[in-house]
Design a protein around this motif. Sequence first.
Motif, mmCIF file in Angstrom:
data_model
loop_
_atom_site.group_PDB
_atom_site.id
_atom_site.type_symbol
_atom_site.label_atom_id
_atom_site.label_comp_id
_atom_site.label_asym_id
_atom_site.label_seq_id
_atom_site.Cartn_x
_atom_site.Cartn_y
_atom_site.Cartn_z
ATOM 1 N N PHE A 133 0.750 -1.408 -0.052
ATOM 2 C CA PHE A 133 0.396 -0.095 -0.364
ATOM 3 C C PHE A 133 0.815 1.374 -0.805
ATOM 4 O O PHE A 133 0.062 2.604 0.427
ATOM 5 C CB PHE A 133 -1.113 -0.318 1.200
ATOM 6 C CG PHE A 133 -2.158 -0.631 0.986
ATOM 7 C CD1 PHE A 133 -3.618 -0.300 0.477
ATOM 8 C CD2 PHE A 133 -1.865 -2.196 1.580
ATOM 9 C CE1 PHE A 133 -4.152 -1.595 0.294
ATOM 10 C CE2 PHE A 133 -3.023 -3.112 1.720
ATOM 11 C CZ PHE A 133 -4.573 -2.908 0.602
ATOM 12 N N ASN A 140 -1.216 0.491 -5.868
ATOM 13 C CA ASN A 140 -1.495 1.798 -6.470
ATOM 14 C C ASN A 140 -1.283 1.250 -8.007
ATOM 15 O O ASN A 140 -2.040 2.081 -9.043
ATOM 16 C CB ASN A 140 -0.835 2.687 -6.196
ATOM 17 C CG ASN A 140 -1.581 3.652 -5.418
ATOM 18 O OD1 ASN A 140 -2.788 3.412 -5.166
ATOM 19 N ND2 ASN A 140 -0.818 4.374 -4.097
ATOM 20 N N ILE A 151 -3.359 7.005 -4.324
ATOM 21 C CA ILE A 151 -3.839 7.359 -3.496
ATOM 22 C C ILE A 151 -2.437 6.709 -2.457
ATOM 23 O O ILE A 151 -2.050 6.150 -2.422
ATOM 24 C CB ILE A 151 -5.045 6.201 -3.224
ATOM 25 C CG1 ILE A 151 -6.152 6.303 -4.110
ATOM 26 C CG2 ILE A 151 -5.656 6.344 -1.634
ATOM 27 C CD1 ILE A 151 -7.400 5.607 -3.829
ATOM 28 N N TRP A 153 -2.338 5.974 0.780
ATOM 29 C CA TRP A 153 -2.704 4.822 1.084
ATOM 30 C C TRP A 153 -2.035 4.857 3.306
ATOM 31 O O TRP A 153 -2.748 5.615 3.628
ATOM 32 C CB TRP A 153 -2.646 3.237 1.441
ATOM 33 C CG TRP A 153 -3.363 3.269 -0.398
ATOM 34 C CD1 TRP A 153 -2.543 2.827 -0.934
ATOM 35 C CD2 TRP A 153 -4.692 2.618 -0.283
ATOM 36 N NE1 TRP A 153 -3.738 2.815 -2.452
ATOM 37 C CE2 TRP A 153 -4.498 2.755 -1.760
ATOM 38 C CE3 TRP A 153 -5.637 2.639 0.579
ATOM 39 C CZ2 TRP A 153 -6.124 1.850 -2.326
ATOM 40 C CZ3 TRP A 153 -6.744 2.173 -0.627
ATOM 41 C CH2 TRP A 153 -7.014 2.010 -1.340
ATOM 42 N N ASP A 156 -2.746 9.245 4.175
ATOM 43 C CA ASP A 156 -3.871 9.981 4.423
ATOM 44 C C ASP A 156 -4.461 9.555 5.882
ATOM 45 O O ASP A 156 -4.422 7.727 5.696
ATOM 46 C CB ASP A 156 -4.928 9.511 3.255
ATOM 47 C CG ASP A 156 -6.390 10.075 2.591
ATOM 48 O OD1 ASP A 156 -7.138 9.766 3.536
ATOM 49 O OD2 ASP A 156 -6.012 10.988 1.936
ATOM 50 N N TRP A 159 -7.990 7.086 4.475
ATOM 51 C CA TRP A 159 -7.581 5.565 4.282
ATOM 52 C C TRP A 159 -6.181 4.772 5.274
ATOM 53 O O TRP A 159 -6.278 3.815 4.324
ATOM 54 C CB TRP A 159 -6.225 6.060 3.061
ATOM 55 C CG TRP A 159 -7.952 6.149 1.699
ATOM 56 C CD1 TRP A 159 -7.680 7.284 0.863
ATOM 57 C CD2 TRP A 159 -8.925 5.360 1.141
ATOM 58 N NE1 TRP A 159 -8.755 7.558 0.116
ATOM 59 C CE2 TRP A 159 -9.474 6.395 0.358
ATOM 60 C CE3 TRP A 159 -8.813 4.154 1.857
ATOM 61 C CZ2 TRP A 159 -10.537 5.965 -0.856
ATOM 62 C CZ3 TRP A 159 -10.577 3.687 0.656
ATOM 63 C CH2 TRP A 159 -10.968 4.731 -0.290
ATOM 64 N N PRO A 162 -8.158 2.022 7.174
ATOM 65 C CA PRO A 162 -8.862 0.882 6.097
ATOM 66 C C PRO A 162 -7.672 0.281 6.276
ATOM 67 O O PRO A 162 -8.274 -1.332 6.435
ATOM 68 C CB PRO A 162 -9.080 1.142 5.255
ATOM 69 C CG PRO A 162 -9.878 3.113 5.462
ATOM 70 C CD PRO A 162 -8.859 2.868 6.617
ATOM 71 N N VAL A 163 -6.316 0.084 5.914
ATOM 72 C CA VAL A 163 -5.565 -0.994 5.493
ATOM 73 C C VAL A 163 -4.815 -1.410 6.685
ATOM 74 O O VAL A 163 -5.283 -2.662 6.728
ATOM 75 C CB VAL A 163 -4.182 0.045 5.551
ATOM 76 C CG1 VAL A 163 -2.779 -1.119 4.447
ATOM 77 C CG2 VAL A 163 -4.301 0.994 3.964
#
Length: 293
Positions: A133, A140, A151, A153, A156, A159, A162-163
């Motif tokens: 990620f 990506n 993104i 990941w 951010d 995001w 969620p990872v």
Amino acid sequence: MTLPRSRQFLDNDTVAAWIFLTPALILLFIFLLYPIAYLFFLSFTAGSFTSTGLHWVGLKNYLRLLINPDFWQVLNNTSYFAIASVIPSIIIPLGLAALLNRNLPLRGILRSVYFLPSIISLVAAGLGFRWLFQTDGPVNAALNLFGVSPIAWLGDTFWAMPVLILLSIWKQLGFNMVVFLAGLQAIPPSRYEAAELDGANAWQQFWYITLPGLRPTLIFAIVTTVIFTLRSFEQVYVITGGGPLNSTNLLVYYIYQEAFGQFDFGYAAAAATVLLAVTLVLVYLQLRTWGED
């Protein structure tokens, strides 16, 4: 003839039982009861384990928790992480177990493949997810094939969490699936045969036979998954370090930062006591809710 209560307590069977239980009770006291008691004591102190020593501060550490906005943000992060991780970690393995419980081709291989995440080190898995990620990583690159812009990941605030949730679900999936498979195989096939004769469809069989038959297994899976989720530390430490902007800081990692980063052991002990209390309350509520007859 009934023996007096004192004689019953000292009969051969009771003495033998205490002899065999004593080593386990000693280990339980040393590695569980004493650390919990010392943690509770430490939460009412301040100072360090140096020559200055510890001093009693009463409820000051707990009051600091109440007025600290970082602590409340961490609690919100932990609640979001726990809810978003536990529900899929139960539903997805349950569905997979129901499918793999049938006579499918390559069923044994599929069971092994799904169980593999459970035996992989969480640190190694975290490093793998961080590579996947990263901004120029494979995820990506795959999205770019469909015209999606890269993104950030892990950089951010929306995001990054969620990872971590995805890693937690992936790690718990195999273990829960095997637990549900064991529970499904304990349900007598005659119940399904009788339901088919009565005209019950697949959904009705699952709702009225499978779920009630899996009740003890569900209790075990939910409790262990909640505990696994609330104690999450490695994925935060390896992947995000609690960032960006404290958006992925979970309670265990926060305790680690305060204890070994700031050396504020009393405050960290108070936060750990809160975590212990929350965990015990959640487990108790789950047992009361799912364990009722």
